[in-house]
Design a protein around this motif. Structure first.
Motif, PDB file in Angstrom:
ATOM      1  N   LEU B 261      40.782  53.341  30.881  1.00 57.88           N
ATOM      2  CA  LEU B 261      42.241  54.084  31.396  1.00 57.88           C
ATOM      3  C   LEU B 261      43.355  53.220  31.524  1.00 57.88           C
ATOM      4  N   GLU B 262      42.989  51.968  31.472  1.00 55.85           N
ATOM      5  CA  GLU B 262      43.931  50.788  31.943  1.00 55.85           C
ATOM      6  C   GLU B 262      43.244  49.367  31.768  1.00 55.85           C
ATOM      7  N   SER B 263      44.190  48.457  31.077  1.00 60.55           N
ATOM      8  CA  SER B 263      43.610  47.007  31.200  1.00 60.55           C
ATOM      9  C   SER B 263      44.466  46.131  32.093  1.00 60.55           C
ATOM     10  N   VAL B 264      43.959  45.695  33.094  1.00 56.19           N
ATOM     11  CA  VAL B 264      44.698  45.211  33.976  1.00 56.19           C
ATOM     12  C   VAL B 264      44.339  43.476  33.852  1.00 56.19           C
ATOM     13  N   ILE B 265      45.520  42.691  33.257  1.00 51.19           N
ATOM     14  CA  ILE B 265      45.560  41.273  33.470  1.00 51.19           C
ATOM     15  C   ILE B 265      45.873  40.797  34.575  1.00 51.19           C
ATOM     16  N   SER B 266      45.206  40.029  35.251  1.00 52.62           N
ATOM     17  CA  SER B 266      45.211  39.478  36.629  1.00 52.62           C
ATOM     18  C   SER B 266      46.392  38.590  36.575  1.00 52.62           C
ATOM     19  N   GLU B 267      47.565  38.994  37.358  1.00 51.34           N
ATOM     20  CA  GLU B 267      48.440  38.083  37.761  1.00 51.34           C
ATOM     21  C   GLU B 267      48.438  36.731  38.363  1.00 51.34           C
ATOM     22  N   GLN B 268      47.941  37.021  39.336  1.00 46.51           N
ATOM     23  CA  GLN B 268      47.571  35.458  40.223  1.00 46.51           C
ATOM     24  C   GLN B 268      46.530  34.794  39.517  1.00 46.51           C
ATOM     25  N   ASP B 269      46.641  33.435  39.390  1.00 44.42           N
ATOM     26  CA  ASP B 269      45.607  32.411  38.974  1.00 44.42           C
ATOM     27  C   ASP B 269      45.137  33.077  37.484  1.00 44.42           C
ATOM     28  N   ASN B 270      46.070  33.371  36.734  1.00 48.50           N
ATOM     29  CA  ASN B 270      45.523  34.090  35.423  1.00 48.50           C
ATOM     30  C   ASN B 270      44.901  33.216  34.716  1.00 48.50           C
ATOM     31  N   VAL B 271      43.688  32.716  34.746  1.00 49.56           N
ATOM     32  CA  VAL B 271      43.102  31.867  33.878  1.00 49.56           C
ATOM     33  C   VAL B 271      41.690  31.894  33.730  1.00 49.56           C
ATOM     34  N   ASN B 272      41.044  31.792  32.600  1.00 47.52           N
ATOM     35  CA  ASN B 272      39.602  31.895  32.487  1.00 47.52           C
ATOM     36  C   ASN B 272      39.055  30.654  32.770  1.00 47.52           C
ATOM     37  N   ILE B 273      38.440  30.243  34.016  1.00 45.25           N
ATOM     38  CA  ILE B 273      37.908  28.977  34.314  1.00 45.25           C
ATOM     39  C   ILE B 273      36.838  28.452  33.118  1.00 45.25           C
ATOM     40  N   GLN B 274      36.412  29.291  32.264  1.00 55.25           N
ATOM     41  CA  GLN B 274      35.279  28.838  31.556  1.00 55.25           C
ATOM     42  C   GLN B 274      36.070  28.217  30.278  1.00 55.25           C
ATOM     43  N   GLU B 275      37.308  28.598  30.123  1.00 55.40           N
ATOM     44  CA  GLU B 275      38.074  27.959  29.078  1.00 55.40           C
ATOM     45  C   GLU B 275      38.836  26.630  29.365  1.00 55.40           C
ATOM     46  N   SER B 276      38.872  26.303  30.509  1.00 54.48           N
ATOM     47  CA  SER B 276      39.755  25.192  31.269  1.00 54.48           C
ATOM     48  C   SER B 276      38.976  23.770  30.732  1.00 54.48           C
ATOM     49  N   ASP B 277      39.866  22.790  30.398  1.00 50.78           N
ATOM     50  CA  ASP B 277      39.105  21.416  30.264  1.00 50.78           C
ATOM     51  C   ASP B 277      38.748  20.676  31.530  1.00 50.78           C
ATOM     52  N   ILE B 278      39.793  21.092  32.637  1.00 55.05           N
ATOM     53  CA  ILE B 278      39.745  20.516  33.716  1.00 55.05           C
ATOM     54  C   ILE B 278      39.350  21.649  35.059  1.00 55.05           C
ATOM     55  N   LEU B 279      38.696  21.226  35.752  1.00 53.95           N
ATOM     56  CA  LEU B 279      38.469  22.075  36.790  1.00 53.95           C
ATOM     57  C   LEU B 279      38.433  21.327  38.141  1.00 53.95           C
ATOM     58  N   VAL B 280      39.173  21.833  39.188  1.00 51.98           N
ATOM     59  CA  VAL B 280      39.297  21.045  40.377  1.00 51.98           C
ATOM     60  C   VAL B 280      38.565  22.461  41.230  1.00 51.98           C
ATOM     61  N   ALA B 281      37.275  21.803  41.844  1.00 49.21           N
ATOM     62  CA  ALA B 281      36.675  23.055  42.760  1.00 49.21           C
ATOM     63  C   ALA B 281      36.641  22.592  44.138  1.00 49.21           C
ATOM     64  N   GLY B 282      37.000  23.724  44.980  1.00 50.82           N
ATOM     65  CA  GLY B 282      36.947  23.368  46.439  1.00 50.82           C
ATOM     66  C   GLY B 282      35.953  24.381  47.142  1.00 50.82           C
ATOM     67  N   GLY B 283      35.145  23.711  48.345  1.00 51.49           N
ATOM     68  CA  GLY B 283      34.548  24.275  48.989  1.00 51.49           C
ATOM     69  C   GLY B 283      34.682  24.358  50.603  1.00 51.49           C
ATOM     70  N   ARG B 284      33.655  24.629  51.113  1.00 49.22           N
ATOM     71  CA  ARG B 284      33.819  24.901  52.672  1.00 49.22           C
ATOM     72  C   ARG B 284      34.408  23.559  53.499  1.00 49.22           C
ATOM     73  N   GLY B 285      34.296  22.654  52.725  1.00 49.02           N
ATOM     74  CA  GLY B 285      34.765  21.243  53.375  1.00 49.02           C
ATOM     75  C   GLY B 285      36.343  21.292  53.417  1.00 49.02           C
ATOM     76  N   LEU B 286      36.828  22.377  52.976  1.00 43.90           N
ATOM     77  CA  LEU B 286      38.521  22.337  53.079  1.00 43.90           C
ATOM     78  C   LEU B 286      38.876  22.982  54.227  1.00 43.90           C
ATOM     79  N   ASP B 287      37.968  23.417  55.055  1.00 45.65           N
ATOM     80  CA  ASP B 287      38.225  24.121  56.152  1.00 45.65           C
ATOM     81  C   ASP B 287      38.983  25.369  56.539  1.00 45.65           C
ATOM     82  N   SER B 288      39.947  25.543  55.644  1.00 47.74           N
ATOM     83  CA  SER B 288      40.717  26.545  55.794  1.00 47.74           C
ATOM     84  C   SER B 288      41.502  27.044  54.473  1.00 47.74           C
ATOM     85  N   GLU B 289      41.981  28.140  54.451  1.00 54.50           N
ATOM     86  CA  GLU B 289      42.861  28.548  53.303  1.00 54.50           C
ATOM     87  C   GLU B 289      44.217  27.753  53.177  1.00 54.50           C
TER      88      GLU B 289
END
Lengths: 259, 397
Positions: B261-289
């Motif tokens: 019915l519709e194909s929605v391309i994500s506007e926010q953070d529109n990137v496929n992380i599997q195709e990225s050469d560099i990934l910066v990942a954050g976890g619980r240790g960042l404490d908050s948004e």
């Protein structure tokens, strides 16, 4: 709505590790759990039942002790459980597994919807759901992240894609595989636990489902494992030393090729 | 079925130690097999007294294995662009085709594919089968599956490769199942076996804790999906010659029961992380948004993409498409920087194939350091701003 949910008993990921000495999976104290994705499939099935009426049957294939996950499913709202279990199924790859489950579904009878987890966390293939749909000759939608509308005859849902999502509609009967964004699985109620305790399960053999012996287990599997080995070691842990400033300096040097 | 000859078995226990699945136990001096047996055959090879054998009929071998020839790559095309993994697979397919002495073909399915076919030839394809039709604008498992299945039946390639993307992992299993072909998911290595030309497909299992090599001994085609970023694309060569074959799809293939019915391309953070050469990942240790913003800033400073642990996704700081790990995505970038992620096996399973791993965590005993090539122990809010400014300084100069 008659819904069948396929569930698998898998080793709990946090317990599975390779013993570096013997090169085998360390199995002391490994707990078995219901595949996490399947819990979301089950939850969605129970919600659809609550909304539209009908019944939920859980189906699993595995050794006799896999009735544990059927029991757990009953405690979370499923009505019936069926286990297909036979030594002749050993060595089944995703093709033979799809075939076996399809035979079991025929044995269960009429259905409107089949729900599966996207993949099992031990095999990670994501092949059995689509394979089962092909064997049953029904349409399938993978990686469903949201069910927008459901009636007894049609579903509108969002399926996750790499760049966003597609909104799709499908008529029943159909098969869906689901991701964990779909819902939050409930914890078993006391009533559910009581029901699970008393539940009895049909255990079906290869003969019971009328399986062709050349299509099940190892002989029925187009793929065969010829070697199993540990992944290459990553080397020693290397924690940098010095003041924070110095460590960051070193790190940026080490990463220069990527910058 | 695995048969133990109790006459020959000496109860030495070598098979027990060799079984990766814990399916053999020596009881009263003789090996006993349990239901956990997957018939992988490791024990049979390990048994010095030849007391073990696998019985129970081989699958009937297709009589005409040799009539299947050529290596094919399904080249994913969506929303006006080729998926990068398609070009990587042409690189891998080229090597396999050369080792077998057969041609390499690409299959291009979609609408308004423009110059894509020429691009595929420049990246290694000898032939491109192009099915360009308005009815194929949106991906559906049924239409793409039927088109590819019909082509495979008509041309009988020995090997078919596809990217292990959302699309590839969805419709390729249906194609393989309807062909009765063996399919191995998420391969990280592909080779040709010297003695019989079979495709050796290696993939991680049990969340990357064990590697398995798989063959399809008795059926064709041999099919694999391959993770993005694992194989190497060939450089584009404008001089390369190839043939483009336009194929009209069978109208019946275009009739689908699933309607997009519709194909929605994500506007926010529109990137496929599997195709990225560099990934910066954050976890619980960042404490908050708010703390998690540092991850976005660090990623931006090095043109990387943002990834996250399950805890962060569950907390709603970022969407599920960014989750790395057992119930998220499996990634293998060139550089993975894990910040404030403890490194539970569920997370590590999704990123341990990365080329270089950096861990930053305040707990020096965190298991993430076990897989890290470089680690810094300390406070995220002290380290990350410094790191960002150093990187910006370095790149600026």
């Amino acid at each position: 709505m008659k819904i069948i949910v396929c569930i698998k008993q898998v080793p709990d990921a946090k317990d599975v590790r390779l013993d570096p000495e013997t090169n085998t999976l360390a199995r002391e104290g490994v707990q078995s759990i219901m595949n996490p994705y399947d819990q979301h499939a089950l939850e969605e099935a129970v919600r659809l039942k609550e909304q539209l009426g009908g019944e939920v049957t859980v189906l699993s294939m595995g050794p006799p002790q896999a009735v544990d996950v059927l029991r757990q499913a009953i405690s979370c709202g499923a009505d019936h459980g069926v286990l297909v279990s036979d030594r002749a199924f050993a060595g089944a790859d995703t093709w033979a597994t799809s075939y076996t489950l399809a035979k079991a579904v025929h044995k269960i009878g009429d259905f409107d919807l089949i729900l599966c987890g996207k993949q099992a966390i031990d095999g990670d293939t994501a092949q059995v759901g689509p394979g089962l749909a092909i064997q049953l000759d029904i349409p399938f939608v993978t990686c469903v992240q949201k069910v927008r509308e459901a009636s007894g005859t049609e579903l509108v849902m969002e399926r996750m894609m790499d760049d966003g999502y597609d909104v799709v509609a499908v008529s029943c009967p159909a098969l869906l595989t689901v991701v964990k964004d779909l819902n939050e699985p409930r914890v078993p109620s006391l009533k559910g636990k009581m029901k699970a305790k008393k539940a009895e399960f049909k255990i079906l053999s290869a003969e019971d489902i009328g399986a062709d012996s050349s299509c099940i287990g190892l002989p029925g599997s187009p793929t065969q494992v010829v070697d199993v080995f540990p992944p290459p070691p990553r080397g020693e842990r290397a924690i940098l030393t010095g003041s924070i400033e110095e460590q960051i300096e070193q790190l940026v040097e080490k990463l220069a090729v990527y910058l | 079925m695995l048969i133990v000859d109790s006459e020959l078995c000496i109860g030495c226990g070598v098979c027990e130690d060799n079984c990766a699945f814990g399916a053999i136990e020596v009881v009263d001096g003789c090996a006993v097999v349990s239901d956990a047996c997957t018939l992988c055959g490791s024990c049979v090879d390990s048994c010095e007294v030849e007391a073990l054998k696998i019985e129970g009929g081989e699958k009937s071998v297709q009589v005409d294995l040799d009539s299947w020839k050529g290596v094919w790559v399904y080249c994913e095309f969506r929303a006006g662009a080729l998926a990068p993994v398609s070009l990587e697979l042409l690189g891998a397919g080229r090597k396999l085709a050369d080792a077998r002495g057969v041609p390499l073909s690409a299959v291009l399915i979609g609408a308004d594919t423009g110059e894509s076919a020429e691009k595929l030839i420049g990246h290694g394809a000898d032939t491109v089968y192009r099915i360009d039709n308005q009815a194929l604008t949106y991906f559906t498992d049924e239409s793409y599956g039927a088109v590819l299945t019909d082509l495979i039946k008509a041309h009988k390639p020995e090997i078919v490769l596809a990217g292990a993307t959302a699309i590839g992992r969805s419709f390729i299993p249906g194609v393989a199942n309807s062909l009765g072909a063996g399919l191995t998911a998420d391969c990280t290595q592909l080779d040709i076996r010297a003695d019989d030309g079979a495709l050796l497909q290696t993939r991680p299992a049990f969340g990357g804790n064990i590697m398995a090599t798989i063959v399809c001994p008795s059926s064709r085609p041999q099919m694999s999906t391959v993770r993005p970023k694992v194989m190497q694309a060939l450089d584009f060569d404008e001089a390369r010659q190839g043939e483009i074959v336009d194929v009209a799809p069978d109208p019946a293939s275009l009739q689908t029961k699933v309607r997009v019915l519709e194909s929605v391309i994500s506007e926010q953070d529109n990137v496929n992380i599997q195709e990225s050469d560099i990934l910066v990942a954050g976890g619980r240790g960042l404490d908050s948004e708010k703390g998690f913003k540092l991850i976005r800033e660090l990623a931006a400073s090095m043109d990387g993409a943002v990834a996250a642990s399950r805890a962060v996704v569950d907390a709603g700081w970022i969407g599920y498409p960014h989750q790395v790990g057992q119930t998220g995505k499996t990634v293998a970038p060139k550089l993975y920087i894990a910040c404030g992620i403890s490194g539970a096996i569920q997370h590590v399973a999704g990123m341990q194939s990365s080329e270089t791993i950096v861990a930053i965590n305040r707990d020096e005993d965190a298991p993430i350091f076990d897989v890290a090539d470089f680690g810094i122990v300390g406070d995220m809010f002290e380290i990350l701003p410094l790191l960002i400014s150093k990187i910006e300084g370095k790149r600026g100069s």
